[in-house]
Design an enzyme around this catalytic site. Sequence first.
Site, PDB file in Angstrom:
ATOM      1  N   ASP A 285       0.819  -1.205   0.000  1.00  0.00           N
ATOM      2  CA  ASP A 285       0.000   0.000   0.000  1.00  0.00           C
ATOM      3  C   ASP A 285       0.860   1.265   0.000  1.00  0.00           C
ATOM      4  O   ASP A 285       1.951   1.265  -0.557  1.00  0.00           O
ATOM      5  CB  ASP A 285      -0.921  -0.038   1.232  1.00  0.00           C
ATOM      6  CG  ASP A 285      -2.267   0.599   0.948  1.00  0.00           C
ATOM      7  OD1 ASP A 285      -2.283   1.820   0.710  1.00  0.00           O
ATOM      8  OD2 ASP A 285      -3.281  -0.111   0.956  1.00  0.00           O
TER       9      ASP A 285
ATOM     10  N   HIS B  57      -3.934   5.110   4.222  1.00  0.00           N
ATOM     11  CA  HIS B  57      -4.565   3.865   3.794  1.00  0.00           C
ATOM     12  C   HIS B  57      -3.878   2.610   4.363  1.00  0.00           C
ATOM     13  O   HIS B  57      -4.509   1.776   5.017  1.00  0.00           O
ATOM     14  CB  HIS B  57      -4.502   3.873   2.264  1.00  0.00           C
ATOM     15  CG  HIS B  57      -5.487   3.018   1.600  1.00  0.00           C
ATOM     16  ND1 HIS B  57      -5.118   1.896   0.892  1.00  0.00           N
ATOM     17  CD2 HIS B  57      -6.822   3.104   1.507  1.00  0.00           C
ATOM     18  CE1 HIS B  57      -6.205   1.339   0.378  1.00  0.00           C
ATOM     19  NE2 HIS B  57      -7.249   2.048   0.737  1.00  0.00           N
TER      20      HIS B  57
ATOM     21  N   SER C 195     -11.231  -1.553   0.249  1.00  0.00           N
ATOM     22  CA  SER C 195      -9.900  -1.482   0.842  1.00  0.00           C
ATOM     23  C   SER C 195      -9.901  -2.020   2.244  1.00  0.00           C
ATOM     24  O   SER C 195      -8.963  -2.665   2.688  1.00  0.00           O
ATOM     25  CB  SER C 195      -9.460  -0.029   0.956  1.00  0.00           C
ATOM     26  OG  SER C 195      -9.487   0.563  -0.283  1.00  0.00           O
TER      27      SER C 195
END
Length: 640
Positions: free
Chosen positions: A169, A210, A386
């Site tokens: 990520d 994230h 996600s």
Amino acid sequence: MREFSRDGATVILILLHTVVTATGAVEEGIFTNHFLVQLHEQTDDAARQLATEHGFDSVRKLPFGEGLFHFYPKDIPQARRRRSLQHKQRLEKDHRVKSVFEQEGFGRRKRGYRDINDIDAKMNDPLFTKQWYLINTGQADGTPGLDLNVAEAWELGYTGKGVTIAIMDDGIDYLHPDLASNYNAEASYDFSSNDPYPYPRYTDDWFNSHGTRCAGEVSAAANNNICGVGVAYNSKVAGIRMLDQPFMTDIIEASSISHMPQVIDIYSASWGPTDDGKTVDGPRELTLQAMADGVNKGRGGKGSIYVWASGDGGSYDDCNCDGYASSMWTISINSAINDGRTALYDESCSSTLASTFSNGRKRNPEAGVATTDLYGNCTLRHSGTSAAAPEAAGVFALALEANPDLTWRDMQHLTVLTSKRNQLHDEVHQWRRNGVGLEFNHLFGYGVLDAGGMVKMAKEWKTVPERFHCVAGSVQESHKFTSDKSLVLTITTDACQGKDNFVRYLEHVQAVITVNTSRRGDLNINMTSPAGTKSILLSRRPRDDDTKVGFDKWPFMTTHTWGEDPRGTWVLEVGFKGDSPQRGIMKEWTLMLHGTQSAPYIDQIVRDYQSKLAMSKKQELEEELDEAVERSLETLMSKN
Ligand SMILES: *[C@@H]1O[C@H](CO)[C@@H](O)[C@H](O)[C@H]1NC(C)=O
Ligand SMILES: *[C@@H]1O[C@H](CO)[C@@H](O)[C@H](O)[C@H]1NC(C)=O
Ligand SMILES: *[C@@H]1O[C@H](CO)[C@@H](O)[C@H](O)[C@H]1NC(C)=O
Ligand SMILES: [Ca+2]
Ligand SMILES: [Ca+2]
Ligand SMILES: [Ca+2]
């Protein structure tokens, strides 16, 4: 409870004792207002008369014993701590009555039912009770019981020990106090800036939060009074920073998914081609090779586990147009919200294997995914598919701890077999059963992951037999079709029977298709297996206005025919959906079957059968017990 003689009160004591220790559920001193009454006169009328006089609504002659009647009130039996002495004494005094026994209540448990209040997961982490995806008690207007069933896996002792999950990520804030202790620095790398420190680049807009949020879902430490708890809270998490550079390259992707495949067990990816509803894209050459190497050589040959978010393009996109999500080598995960509906950004497609949870639709700020965040903070608002992929990675870590021998295919089989429909609901596509009775849905795959079910099955699991690949057939001639007249093609196949690569039990099926159309987005393709299972290989993508490229040898994949016998006739339907008339040319359909020659679960099925047999014996024993109780009552009474 092995053996017992059939008569006498001594037996009853032994039996009761056994029942107490076996279920732990016998409550003592529970009395019902149900009476066993023995009468001198044995007619129904006499009994009814007596019952009415003593205030009982109902009476029933018992099929066993002599002159035995059941006196009871109409309403549901009430448990009480004290005997109904008055009732009993009045009955006893009646000259028509030989003897009276008040029925004692004891425990019997409904099997397969888990009371949420029984869950013994005491965590002091402040966000733990907000993590409805772990244990859903109805927080944030959710549906109780709609969760990953991690509590059961934890209770069995599986918390991810010895398993490493890589988050591919935008970096991981490995200094975060809830992540630091589970961070695996050796297995981490930064491919965005080529250094060993995948620390996220802090910006004003939290753009690079994230990876840190995903890491917390998997591996946040438990019982440390910080944020929440990871699904596999004793697993190790590695950071692979690879999303934070102006362009993605094949080298960065390939390097990421092949980083330390003997140390990293599970790779979690929450990225892919743009979810704009008009992109058709997938892994390039190096990345494909790296993935193939991963499943063949990773984890000492058992195969790297690649977990993929199915995409955030909503109903405008189709995850079968995303070559990462639709790859056979990835486990593609969709998401549901806390009441079982689709989050509106969910993409549907026939390659999705299962689902976990995320947020969406709901205004309640606590309906999001609670996890770790930048600045050593926590958040309640992680979202998107996600958020779903790392939850799955965590569940797979629990399964790997339960059985480190699981191969990448075992993990997919376990997912298919143990995921649950639970209380998921799809307003568009029905839940259906495939040719071997497995329940699936176009949006949620085989349902929501069940960590408890998965570790239990994983523990006993025998590796599935060797995999074979069969080109079942190919239609190579060009066929025209229009909005008015859709195209139906068939391939009749023996699935390579008689050859070394005969596929009798399906895993994945691919339809490699070359087609071009006046509007790609209006194209709609279905494929039906010989067993009658229809997979929607491509649904309408209203934003995709491609007129040139179409699909060029694109491998559409379905998991919905899992376990089926592929021999027979496969049907492909190609047509258009949309407002204006379109035309197209179908140039190739090649049907590829992947699966095993021998039955994959034969051992499992035998074991299942045996345990069911054991269960039915147990039930028999319990019935015998009940009878013995009744008989001994008779004995007692005949002594009176
Ligand atoms: C941490 O989170 C709290 C609660 O959401 C917020 O008030 C605070 O500003 C955050 N801290 C930082 C440094 O962003
Ligand atoms: C299909 O592709 C060819 C070139 O390969 C192109 O000439 C044609 O216009 C395309 N569209 C349709 C609907 O056939
Ligand atoms: C594909 O299946 C769907 C759902 O059953 C149906 O609505 C659609 O018309 C089918 N498409 C074609 C081309 O047959
Ligand atoms: Ca760095
Ligand atoms: Ca914590
Ligand atoms: Ca997509």
